[in-house]
Design an enzyme around this catalytic site. Structure first.
Site, mmCIF file in Angstrom:
data_model
loop_
_atom_site.group_PDB
_atom_site.id
_atom_site.type_symbol
_atom_site.label_atom_id
_atom_site.label_comp_id
_atom_site.label_asym_id
_atom_site.label_seq_id
_atom_site.Cartn_x
_atom_site.Cartn_y
_atom_site.Cartn_z
ATOM 1 N N THR A 189 0.999 -1.104 0.039
ATOM 2 C CA THR A 189 -0.061 0.211 0.181
ATOM 3 C C THR A 189 0.784 1.161 -0.073
ATOM 4 O OG1 THR A 189 -2.054 1.239 1.169
ATOM 5 C CG2 THR A 189 -0.116 0.061 2.516
ATOM 6 N N ILE A 191 3.079 4.554 -0.602
ATOM 7 C CA ILE A 191 4.143 4.915 -1.304
ATOM 8 C C ILE A 191 5.141 3.586 -1.788
ATOM 9 C CG2 ILE A 191 4.343 7.265 -0.601
ATOM 10 C CD1 ILE A 191 6.745 6.660 0.916
ATOM 11 N N GLY A 192 4.876 2.582 -0.906
ATOM 12 C CA GLY A 192 5.590 1.486 -0.945
ATOM 13 C C GLY A 192 5.274 0.497 -2.216
ATOM 14 N N SER A 315 11.888 10.566 7.606
ATOM 15 C CA SER A 315 10.749 11.996 7.355
ATOM 16 C C SER A 315 11.393 13.160 7.903
ATOM 17 C CB SER A 315 9.801 11.391 8.278
ATOM 18 O OG SER A 315 8.543 12.532 8.346
ATOM 19 N N TYR A 340 7.237 8.798 17.067
ATOM 20 C CA TYR A 340 7.556 8.517 15.567
ATOM 21 C C TYR A 340 8.572 9.448 15.263
ATOM 22 C CZ TYR A 340 6.395 9.201 10.487
ATOM 23 O OH TYR A 340 6.643 9.330 9.148
#
Length: 456
Positions: A189, A191-192, A315, A340
């Site tokens: 699912t 961007i992978g 990120s 995160y």
């Protein structure tokens, strides 16, 4: 009051303000407006060439409403009300008119910014007399908003300047990957999946490593059908379980002799406090330690297949991260947003130290920020999900977010570049914490201890 014909004068009156105005017909304007509906316009909306066509309110009406410009009108006519509740008074504008089909197709392509196919065109609207003094301001405000909405509408097309700005950099490499083997984690699912699609299109043998086999098979079938590449294979990998990671690596090494590109893409975001099967905080365990162990287990295969590349998806959030060795598992103090950020900083530090250790081996390691992508990564936060749906226009699509991953994996100019951080297909700024070599070495050693491995 019935709508007047284009070929006869119409009288517009205002009973409450006791004023009237006789507007003379303009046959030339009628012909010009009729022609605009029948053929596409090649003029830029809002340009002076369009003003004579769209600014005259005494001409014929196009479609269901009078077409008005996206600039303040040159004059303020009066109109007899068709809604008694609104009263009478000066005019203002709003964005509800149906745009002529020919012009909409010309300026916005096949995609309309609104679900019902309407576009950003103004129509006249009555305002109560008590707003008489404010009507000019309202008209200007509406017209300014019209420009914003037009920018939105135009950018929804393939040539929108603002949309291209949001999309960011694009990988322009045409490199082929025939005979190359690629492993992408979390490729079922987001961007992978788009990264897997792009690399499969280039001829690579793509291993889709994911936890949900059903979704993985569905994604692989879609990619095979679209690209014609039948070498898209799904293998089970749960990064929250070191046993699953070891089984994946063992099966891969038994079946594959080479590995040219490893893309550590999978991740979790904003999860409530929980732990992996091995007792690691979920963000640290999946985003960092899981990929750390997977890279360790596949590294010899990468070296034997050199030149090879390792791509770690980090990120921009790493700027807010800190490596808190005294509370690495978040047991004393936990914040799901900061957790995160900490894990993304760990990705950057891991990449930096890994690149240093792999110098001279023919294997490069780089990290990247994919951008703010509208995907299912924030599914654990209801608030973030609602925000992403509301402001999805300002987010990248998964295909746009995958561009930097593809760039780091295939760009010829990066063949010998290692230890760098990219965003929008170009080098990007790394936080001071992410450039701390001593911190990177310490995190490396602590990670090895937590996983029970020896990696010198």
């Amino acid at each position: 009051m019935p709508r007047s014909s284009a070929c006869s004068p119409r009288k517009i009156s205002c009973s409450r303000s006791k004023c009237s105005e006789e507007l003379e017909p303009r046959p030339a304007m009628a012909a010009a407006a009729a022609a605009a509906v029948s053929r596409p316009s090649r003029l830029l909306l809002g340009s002076r060439s369009h003003h004579p066509l769209f600014t005259d309110t005494s001409g014929p009406q196009v479609g269901a409403s009078s077409v008005r410009p996206l600039v303040p009108p040159r004059r303020v006519p009066h109109v007899a009300p068709d809604d008694k509740s609104l009263g009478t008074g000066l005019l203002a504008t709003r964005f509800t008119a149906q745009f002529p089909t020919a012009l909409r197709e010309q300026h916005l392509g096949s995609e309309s910014p609104f679900p019902n196919g309407t576009s950003t065109v103004l129509r006249i609207r009555h305002y109560p007399c008590r707003l008489k003094k404010e009507a000019p301001k309202l008209r200007v405000a509406h017209c300014m908003l019209g420009r914003v909405v037009l920018l939105w509408g135009g950018s929804r097309g393939s040539h929108g300047t603002f949309r291209r700005y949001i999309a960011g950099g694009v990988c322009k490499s045409t490199a082929k990957l025939n005979g190359k083997v690629v492993v992408i984690t979390g490729a079922n699912t987001g961007i992978g999946k788009e990264t897997a699609r792009d690399l499969a299109q280039r001829g690579a043998r793509v291993i889709v490593a994911c936890r949900d086999m059903a979704k993985g098979e569905a994604a692989a079938c879609e990619i095979r059908a679209e690209t014609g590449n039948q070498q898209v294979i799904v293998k089970k990998l749960d990064l929250a379980d070191t046993k699953s990671i070891r089984e994946f690596a063992e099966n891969f090494l038994a079946e594959e002799k080479e590995l040219h590109i490893l893309i550590n893409n999978a991740g979790v975001m904003l999860c409530p406090y929980s732990k992996t099967a091995d007792g690691f905080e979920i963000h640290l365990g999946v985003n960092h330690l899981g990929h750390f162990l997977l890279t360790f287990l596949l590294l010899e295969c990468l070296k034997q297949s050199a030149p090879a590349r390792i791509v770690n998806v980090s990120s921009l959030a790493h700027h807010g991260g800190r490596i808190r060795f005294h509370d690495l598992q978040g047991e004393k103090c936990y914040n799901w947003g900061l957790a995160y950020c900490h894990s993304k900083l760990a990705n950057v530090l891991f990449t930096r130290e890994l690149a240093r250790r792999l110098q001279g081996t023919g294997v490069t390691a780089n990290s990247l920020h994919p951008g703010s992508v509208h995907s299912r990564l924030g599914r654990h936060s209801i608030l973030l999900t609602l925000l992403w749906k509301t402001f999805s226009f300002f987010l990248k699509t998964p295909r746009e977010g995958a561009q930097t991953s593809v760039y780091c994996a295939v760009a010829e100019e990066l063949e010998s570049v290692t230890g760098q951080y990219f965003s929008d297909c170009r080098p990007a700024y790394v936080s001071p914490q992410g450039r701390n070599d001593e911190l990177a070495k310490k995190l490396w050693n602590v990670s090895c201890e937590l996983l029970g491995i020896q990696w010198d």
